[in-house]
Design an enzyme around this catalytic site. Sequence first.
Site, PDB file in Angstrom:
ATOM      1  N   HIS A   1      -8.087  -8.394   5.242  1.00 40.86           N
ATOM      2  CA  HIS A   1      -8.017  -7.423   6.333  1.00 40.86           C
ATOM      3  C   HIS A   1      -8.310  -8.101   7.673  1.00 40.86           C
ATOM      4  CE1 HIS A   1      -7.312  -3.337   7.659  1.00 40.86           C
ATOM      5  NE2 HIS A   1      -8.244  -3.511   8.565  1.00 40.86           N
ATOM      6  N   GLY A   2      -7.312  -8.077   8.534  1.00 40.95           N
ATOM      7  CA  GLY A   2      -7.453  -8.607   9.882  1.00 40.95           C
ATOM      8  C   GLY A   2      -7.387 -10.117   9.990  1.00 40.95           C
TER       9      GLY A   2
ATOM     10  N   THR B   1      -4.538   1.811  10.263  1.00 37.84           N
ATOM     11  CA  THR B   1      -4.623   0.959   9.087  1.00 37.84           C
ATOM     12  C   THR B   1      -5.978   1.197   8.436  1.00 37.84           C
ATOM     13  OG1 THR B   1      -4.399  -1.322   8.270  1.00 37.84           O
ATOM     14  CG2 THR B   1      -5.569  -1.005  10.363  1.00 37.84           C
TER      15      THR B   1
ATOM     16  N   ARG C   1       0.920   4.678   0.533  1.00 33.91           N
ATOM     17  CA  ARG C   1       0.030   5.678   1.115  1.00 33.91           C
ATOM     18  C   ARG C   1       0.485   7.081   0.726  1.00 33.91           C
ATOM     19  NH1 ARG C   1      -3.263   3.415   5.501  1.00 33.91           N
ATOM     20  NH2 ARG C   1      -3.784   5.586   5.939  1.00 33.91           N
TER      21      ARG C   1
ATOM     22  N   HIS D   1       0.866  -1.181   0.000  1.00 36.15           N
ATOM     23  CA  HIS D   1       0.000   0.000   0.000  1.00 36.15           C
ATOM     24  C   HIS D   1       0.899   1.226   0.000  1.00 36.15           C
ATOM     25  CE1 HIS D   1      -3.572   2.299   2.081  1.00 36.15           C
ATOM     26  NE2 HIS D   1      -3.115   2.915   1.010  1.00 36.15           N
TER      27      HIS D   1
ATOM     28  N   HIS E   1       5.042   3.978   5.273  1.00 34.24           N
ATOM     29  CA  HIS E   1       5.824   2.731   5.271  1.00 34.24           C
ATOM     30  C   HIS E   1       6.435   2.477   3.890  1.00 34.24           C
ATOM     31  CE1 HIS E   1       1.846   1.378   3.997  1.00 34.24           C
ATOM     32  NE2 HIS E   1       1.363   1.340   5.224  1.00 34.24           N
TER      33      HIS E   1
ATOM     34  N   HIS F   1      -0.114  -8.436   8.410  1.00 36.94           N
ATOM     35  CA  HIS F   1       0.373  -8.223   9.771  1.00 36.94           C
ATOM     36  C   HIS F   1       0.646  -9.515  10.517  1.00 36.94           C
ATOM     37  CE1 HIS F   1       0.038  -7.311  14.111  1.00 36.94           C
ATOM     38  NE2 HIS F   1       0.679  -6.214  13.780  1.00 36.94           N
TER      39      HIS F   1
ATOM     40  N   GLU G   1      -2.017  -1.400  -3.583  1.00 34.43           N
ATOM     41  CA  GLU G   1      -3.150  -0.752  -2.923  1.00 34.43           C
ATOM     42  C   GLU G   1      -2.896   0.749  -2.929  1.00 34.43           C
ATOM     43  OE1 GLU G   1      -4.369  -4.293   0.231  1.00 34.43           O
ATOM     44  OE2 GLU G   1      -3.307  -2.517   0.948  1.00 34.43           O
TER      45      GLU G   1
END
Length: 243
Positions: A190-191, A100, A45, A43, A50, A213, A70
């Site tokens: 996600h998650g 996030t 951003r 991603h 990051h 993650h 992303e």
Amino acid sequence: MASLGVNIDHIANVRQARLASEPEPVQMAFLAELGGADGITVHLREDRRHIQDKDLKLLRATINTRLNLEMAATKEMVEIALQVKPDMVTIVPESREEITTEGGLEVVNNKEKLREIINNLHSAKIQTSIFIDPIEAQIKASKEIGAGWVEIHTGCYANASWEKQEIELAKIKASCAQARSMGLHVNAGHGLTYLNVEPIAAIEGIEELNIGHTIVARALAVGLQNAVKEMKSLVTNPRRNNF
């Protein structure tokens, strides 16, 4: 059987915490591929917290699998995507205040803007996915604007209490079926963790899970290559009776 996209943003998080030169995301992407990753997700951003522009360019030049970028629906990010030409762009919502990504993109009220972006990406032969909540109207709108893929947000499922997880799982199953009936390809993420991924991986029609993650966290104990290998085993051979 779903494939596994490994998100390496958190590798870059560790590096940027000290503004250092290591760990190197490109090196970690190579290890993820050795562990069985079918694709690498990053991603980029707007605040560059990051992943950096140079990371994206190096990944495009070096990885052997698919590159999924992303990004927010902004002019700057579209220009970068057109220059780098990832295999796929996943358009996500973005807020500088969030830790996030907190939910799916609002497609219904932004159809014209998103349609223009998708047309530009498709003209460069870049596949385009929209990160959305498992909501019927958002799926329908994604189809209307010309997206070929949707990525179903699994965060509510991942964060739900044990009693409510089955309800959230049912929403994701229904959304996947709806999207496929409209001719859309379906990813999810996600998650997701080693403890909750199997019911999602077992859903018929989900083509790829994007997970980051939990893999990076597990890598601290067993190394990244082994952490990816363990997750790949769960994704490709899920038990189907978790609920």
